[in-house]
Design a protein around this motif. Structure first.
Motif, PDB file in Angstrom:
ATOM      1  N   ASN A 115       0.833  -1.202   0.000  1.00  0.00           N
ATOM      2  CA  ASN A 115       0.000   0.000   0.000  1.00  0.00           C
ATOM      3  C   ASN A 115       0.871   1.257   0.000  1.00  0.00           C
ATOM      4  OD1 ASN A 115      -2.601   1.496   0.408  1.00  0.00           O
ATOM      5  ND2 ASN A 115      -1.633   2.019   2.344  1.00  0.00           N
ATOM      6  N   LEU A 116       1.894   1.293   0.865  1.00  0.00           N
ATOM      7  CA  LEU A 116       2.783   2.456   0.933  1.00  0.00           C
ATOM      8  C   LEU A 116       3.535   2.651  -0.384  1.00  0.00           C
ATOM      9  CD1 LEU A 116       4.224   1.998   4.540  1.00  0.00           C
ATOM     10  CD2 LEU A 116       2.468   3.609   3.787  1.00  0.00           C
ATOM     11  N   THR A 117       3.948   1.551  -0.992  1.00  0.00           N
ATOM     12  CA  THR A 117       4.631   1.640  -2.283  1.00  0.00           C
ATOM     13  C   THR A 117       3.701   2.173  -3.358  1.00  0.00           C
ATOM     14  OG1 THR A 117       6.057  -0.222  -1.684  1.00  0.00           O
ATOM     15  CG2 THR A 117       5.906   0.334  -4.027  1.00  0.00           C
ATOM     16  N   SER A 118       2.431   1.740  -3.303  1.00  0.00           N
ATOM     17  CA  SER A 118       1.438   2.201  -4.285  1.00  0.00           C
ATOM     18  C   SER A 118       1.198   3.698  -4.162  1.00  0.00           C
ATOM     19  CB  SER A 118       0.131   1.435  -4.087  1.00  0.00           C
ATOM     20  OG  SER A 118      -0.876   1.935  -4.934  1.00  0.00           O
ATOM     21  N   ILE A 119       1.139   4.219  -2.908  1.00  0.00           N
ATOM     22  CA  ILE A 119       0.957   5.656  -2.695  1.00  0.00           C
ATOM     23  C   ILE A 119       2.133   6.429  -3.278  1.00  0.00           C
ATOM     24  CG2 ILE A 119       0.886   7.461  -0.923  1.00  0.00           C
ATOM     25  CD1 ILE A 119      -0.712   5.545   0.827  1.00  0.00           C
ATOM     26  N   ASN A 120       3.327   5.944  -3.002  1.00  0.00           N
ATOM     27  CA  ASN A 120       4.528   6.621  -3.486  1.00  0.00           C
ATOM     28  C   ASN A 120       4.625   6.574  -5.002  1.00  0.00           C
ATOM     29  OD1 ASN A 120       6.810   8.107  -3.146  1.00  0.00           O
ATOM     30  ND2 ASN A 120       8.064   6.473  -2.302  1.00  0.00           N
ATOM     31  N   ARG A 121       4.127   5.497  -5.579  1.00  0.00           N
ATOM     32  CA  ARG A 121       4.158   5.376  -7.031  1.00  0.00           C
ATOM     33  C   ARG A 121       3.142   6.328  -7.681  1.00  0.00           C
ATOM     34  NH1 ARG A 121       2.508   0.355  -7.589  1.00  0.00           N
ATOM     35  NH2 ARG A 121       4.556  -0.512  -7.058  1.00  0.00           N
ATOM     36  N   SER A 122       2.000   6.544  -6.993  1.00  0.00           N
ATOM     37  CA  SER A 122       0.972   7.434  -7.537  1.00  0.00           C
ATOM     38  C   SER A 122       1.413   8.890  -7.511  1.00  0.00           C
ATOM     39  CB  SER A 122      -0.332   7.280  -6.744  1.00  0.00           C
ATOM     40  OG  SER A 122      -0.810   5.955  -6.812  1.00  0.00           O
ATOM     41  N   HIS A 123       2.176   9.267  -6.455  1.00  0.00           N
ATOM     42  CA  HIS A 123       2.688  10.632  -6.331  1.00  0.00           C
ATOM     43  C   HIS A 123       3.983  10.565  -5.550  1.00  0.00           C
ATOM     44  CE1 HIS A 123       3.035  14.891  -5.462  1.00  0.00           C
ATOM     45  NE2 HIS A 123       1.996  15.144  -6.239  1.00  0.00           N
ATOM     46  N   SER A 124       5.016  11.151  -6.072  1.00  0.00           N
ATOM     47  CA  SER A 124       6.346  10.989  -5.483  1.00  0.00           C
ATOM     48  C   SER A 124       6.632  11.912  -4.309  1.00  0.00           C
ATOM     49  CB  SER A 124       7.412  11.224  -6.563  1.00  0.00           C
ATOM     50  OG  SER A 124       7.297  12.551  -7.086  1.00  0.00           O
ATOM     51  N   ASP A 125       5.710  12.847  -3.984  1.00  0.00           N
ATOM     52  CA  ASP A 125       5.978  13.818  -2.916  1.00  0.00           C
ATOM     53  C   ASP A 125       4.706  14.007  -2.087  1.00  0.00           C
ATOM     54  OD1 ASP A 125       7.112  15.677  -1.296  1.00  0.00           O
ATOM     55  OD2 ASP A 125       7.647  17.091  -2.882  1.00  0.00           O
TER      56      ASP A 125
END
Length: 449
Positions: free
Chosen positions: A309-319
């Motif tokens: 889930n955390l990786t998916s969030i970071n992939r959707s927006h990098s900041d």
């Protein structure tokens, strides 16, 4: 055989009063009595009978109107007792005015406060004319309800009215000479409360069903409000805000989250909020930081902390910056591992509503946030309030010490922005700088909105 009437209870002997009988002693005794009988906020009696002698009065035709506020959504638990006291004052003062203007004003027996969320208006009504039914107080109850909502909206704005339900009930009953008057009156008060409770139950069920329908159909919408550099208006980032379906009770987030909280659906709703936000990010949002609200309950949940889930969030927006409200109770001793996992995924941390609660400094100390967002209650009218300016200056100094960026929320007027700039605050957010929008263009990052 008729049942024997029980013997009258023997009176308990009271100890002799103090020998002091001057006016000062009597005044102190009266003050003590008033503190027990009268509510300190509304000024209304709490006990059904402010004068014990009236407990034995028989009212041939008793009329009761009950007004209840704020109970369903837990307004006081959400915003604190200080604001709820103000709500009670507005309603109680307005109720007195409405009763004075009532067609039944001459028949008023008393106005009482329940001690928590309700008010009783008692009437000694006239004998119904022969061939006609008893008097109905339904129209009066509806008038009290309408006026209470109008006054709340005028005093506090839409946010309070969205969360404070106002229910009323009315009944008229005839005296029963076989029943002790005090118990007859008390039972009618309970009956009036029961009618409102049934109405609240129906409302709660209807809202629960409607929320399940909204969530099942994934009908939430994400709006985005800019955070700007105060001096030149350049956009630092965007805060994602959730809205329900337009025209529904859940269009405003206050009601949406309050109903979810009342039905233990907090985490389920927040998870859907994240899915809604990251599922279709406008192109203009992708080039700047994205601020997303999350409760401590969500941050602790295994679904959120799952590495995928955390990786998916970071992939959707990098900041991405996760906003945590200082109003929430956080067990800081066990929160460190959670923050480590969140930061390990490349996410930043912001303390939201800083300065609005009692644990703000402790939250800043333990969480060491990347951003400190100053509560709008401190920003409102700060140009004329030296205490607010001093608190904001202190937060700015703390921010510099821990390398955290200060962002002032709720800027609605130019004097507020100018006063913040004078205090050395660099960034801000509020209607003066830009309203939430469902569409964000890539050209919206420069200059004032």
């Amino acid at each position: 055989m008729k049942p024997r009437r029980p013997a009258a209870p023997s009176r308990l002997m009271r100890s002799a009063p103090p020998t002091e009988s001057d006016s000062t002693s009597e005044m102190v005794a009266q003050l003590r009595r008033d503190r027990v009988i009268y509510d300190g906020v509304t000024g209304l009696p709490i006990h059904p009978f402010d004068d014990p002698a009236r407990a034995h009065e028989r009212i041939p035709h008793l009329g009761v109107i009950y007004i209840q506020i704020g109970k369903f959504f837990g307004f006081e638990e959400l915003y604190g007792w200080e604001l709820y006291d103000q709500v009670l004052v507005v309603v109680s003062r307005g109720l007195r005015e409405d009763v004075e203007r009532s067609r039944y004003a001459a028949r008023l027996f008393s106005i009482r406060y329940s001690g928590s969320d309700g008010f009783y208006v008692l009437y000694a009504l006239p004998q119904p004319a022969r061939g006609r039914g008893s008097v109905s107080l339904d129209a009066e109850a509806a008038r009290f309800q309408t006026n209470a909502l109008k006054r709340l909206r005028s005093a506090f704005g839409g946010t309070v009215v969205d969360l404070v339900t106002v229910h009323t009930s009315s009944l008229v009953t005839s005296d029963n000479p076989r029943v002790r008057p005090s118990r007859h009156l008390t039972r009618q008060l309970y009956e009036a409360v029961k009618i409102v409770s049934q109405s609240q139950t129906r409302e709660k069920i209807d809202l629960y069903v409607a929320l399940k329908r909204v969530m099942g159909g994934k009908q939430l919408r994400a709006a985005f409000q800019p955070l700007r550099h105060l001096a030149d208006g350049v956009v630092l980032g965007w805060e994602a805000l959730i809205r329900g379906p337009q025209g529904s009770p859940f269009e405003t987030p206050n009601v949406l989250f309050a109903v979810a909280r009342a039905n233990d659906m907090d985490v389920e709703l927040e998870t859907l909020c994240l899915e809604t936000i990251f599922g279709a990010l406008p192109r203009g949002v992708g080039s700047r930081r994205l601020f997303v609200n999350a409760s401590s309950m969500l941050l602790r949940h295994p679904v959120f902390l799952d590495e995928r889930n955390l990786t998916s969030i970071n992939r959707s927006h990098s900041d991405v910056v996760i906003e945590i409200s200082e109003k929430e109770i956080v067990d800081y001793s066990s929160f460190g591992d959670i923050l480590e996992a969140v930061r390990g995924a490349g996410l930043k941390i912001a303390i939201d509503d800083a300065g609005s609660g009692y644990s703000g400094l402790e939250a800043i100390l333990h969480l060491r946030p990347d951003y400190i967002k100053v509560a709008d209650s401190l920003v409102r009218g700060l140009e004329d309030d030296p205490i607010k300016r001093e608190i904001i200056s202190s937060l700015a100094a703390i921010g510099r010490r821990i390398d955290a960026t200060l962002v002032a929320e709720g800027i609605e007027r130019e004097p507020e922005r100018d006063a913040l700039i004078a205090l050395g605050v660099e960034y801000g957010q509020g209607y003066f700088l830009g309203r939430p929008s469902f569409q964000v263009s890539s050209r919206a990052v420069a200059g004032h909105a």
